[in-house]
Design a protein around this motif. Structure first.
Motif, short mmCIF file in Angstrom:
data_model
loop_
_atom_site.label_atom_id
_atom_site.label_comp_id
_atom_site.label_asym_id
_atom_site.label_seq_id
_atom_site.Cartn_x
_atom_site.Cartn_y
_atom_site.Cartn_z
N GLN A 5 -41.52 3.07 24.27
CA GLN A 5 -40.55 2.67 25.28
C GLN A 5 -39.25 2.30 24.58
N VAL A 6 -38.16 2.92 25.02
CA VAL A 6 -36.86 2.70 24.40
C VAL A 6 -35.79 2.49 25.45
N THR A 7 -34.67 1.93 25.00
CA THR A 7 -33.47 1.84 25.83
C THR A 7 -32.39 2.63 25.10
N LEU A 8 -31.78 3.58 25.81
CA LEU A 8 -30.68 4.35 25.27
C LEU A 8 -29.40 3.65 25.67
N THR A 9 -28.60 3.27 24.70
CA THR A 9 -27.39 2.50 24.96
C THR A 9 -26.35 2.88 23.91
N GLU A 10 -25.37 2.01 23.68
CA GLU A 10 -24.37 2.26 22.67
C GLU A 10 -23.99 0.97 21.97
N THR A 11 -23.44 1.10 20.77
CA THR A 11 -22.99 -0.06 20.02
C THR A 11 -21.65 -0.54 20.58
N ARG A 12 -21.19 -1.67 20.09
CA ARG A 12 -19.88 -2.17 20.55
C ARG A 12 -18.75 -1.28 20.05
N LYS A 15 -20.85 3.89 19.75
CA LYS A 15 -21.69 4.87 19.05
C LYS A 15 -23.09 4.83 19.68
N PRO A 16 -23.81 5.96 19.70
CA PRO A 16 -25.15 5.98 20.28
C PRO A 16 -26.08 4.97 19.60
N LEU A 17 -26.93 4.33 20.40
CA LEU A 17 -27.88 3.35 19.88
C LEU A 17 -29.18 3.44 20.67
N VAL A 18 -30.30 3.53 19.96
CA VAL A 18 -31.62 3.49 20.58
C VAL A 18 -32.24 2.14 20.23
N VAL A 19 -32.65 1.40 21.25
CA VAL A 19 -33.36 0.13 21.06
C VAL A 19 -34.82 0.41 21.37
N ILE A 20 -35.69 0.22 20.38
CA ILE A 20 -37.12 0.45 20.61
C ILE A 20 -37.68 -0.81 21.24
N ASP A 21 -38.08 -0.70 22.51
CA ASP A 21 -38.55 -1.85 23.26
C ASP A 21 -39.95 -2.27 22.86
N GLU A 22 -40.80 -1.30 22.59
CA GLU A 22 -42.17 -1.60 22.20
C GLU A 22 -42.66 -0.58 21.19
N MET A 23 -43.06 -1.07 20.04
CA MET A 23 -43.68 -0.22 19.04
C MET A 23 -45.17 -0.13 19.38
N ALA A 51 -26.99 12.75 23.26
CA ALA A 51 -26.55 13.66 24.32
C ALA A 51 -25.81 12.93 25.45
N ARG A 52 -25.88 11.61 25.46
CA ARG A 52 -25.21 10.85 26.51
C ARG A 52 -23.70 10.94 26.35
N ASP A 53 -22.99 10.95 27.48
CA ASP A 53 -21.53 11.03 27.47
C ASP A 53 -20.96 9.64 27.24
N LEU A 54 -20.59 9.36 25.99
CA LEU A 54 -20.08 8.03 25.64
C LEU A 54 -18.59 7.88 25.90
N THR A 55 -17.98 8.90 26.52
CA THR A 55 -16.55 8.81 26.82
C THR A 55 -16.29 8.03 28.11
N LYS A 56 -17.32 7.79 28.90
CA LYS A 56 -17.16 7.02 30.13
C LYS A 56 -16.89 5.56 29.79
#
Length: 72
Positions: A5-12, A15-23, A51-56
């Protein structure tokens, strides 16, 4: 079947960032085949994140689940 389980997000810095919610858990024993399946899920999470559009201006984080269990 276990999942990653992950959260796809971005850094401040936007930049793309994946947070692994549960290993899978501590001290996990995995066969080489299971490790390959786990690695495939991690690679897919990385691709999905990039692949997420980080320009928004206001981008919502997305929770995703990837199968990592090797069927018996």
């Amino acid at each position: 079947m276990k999942t990653l389980q992950v959260t796809l997000t971005e850094t401040r810095f936007n930049k793309p960032l994946v947070v692994i919610d549960e290993m899978p858990g501590p001290h996990v024993e995995m066969s080489p085949e299971a490790i390959r399946v786990f690695a495939k899920a991690l690679l897919q999470a990385a691709k999905d994140c990039e692949a997420r559009d980080l320009t928004k201006k206001h981008l919502n984080s997305v929770k995703k689940t990837y199968a990592i269990g090797v069927p018996a």
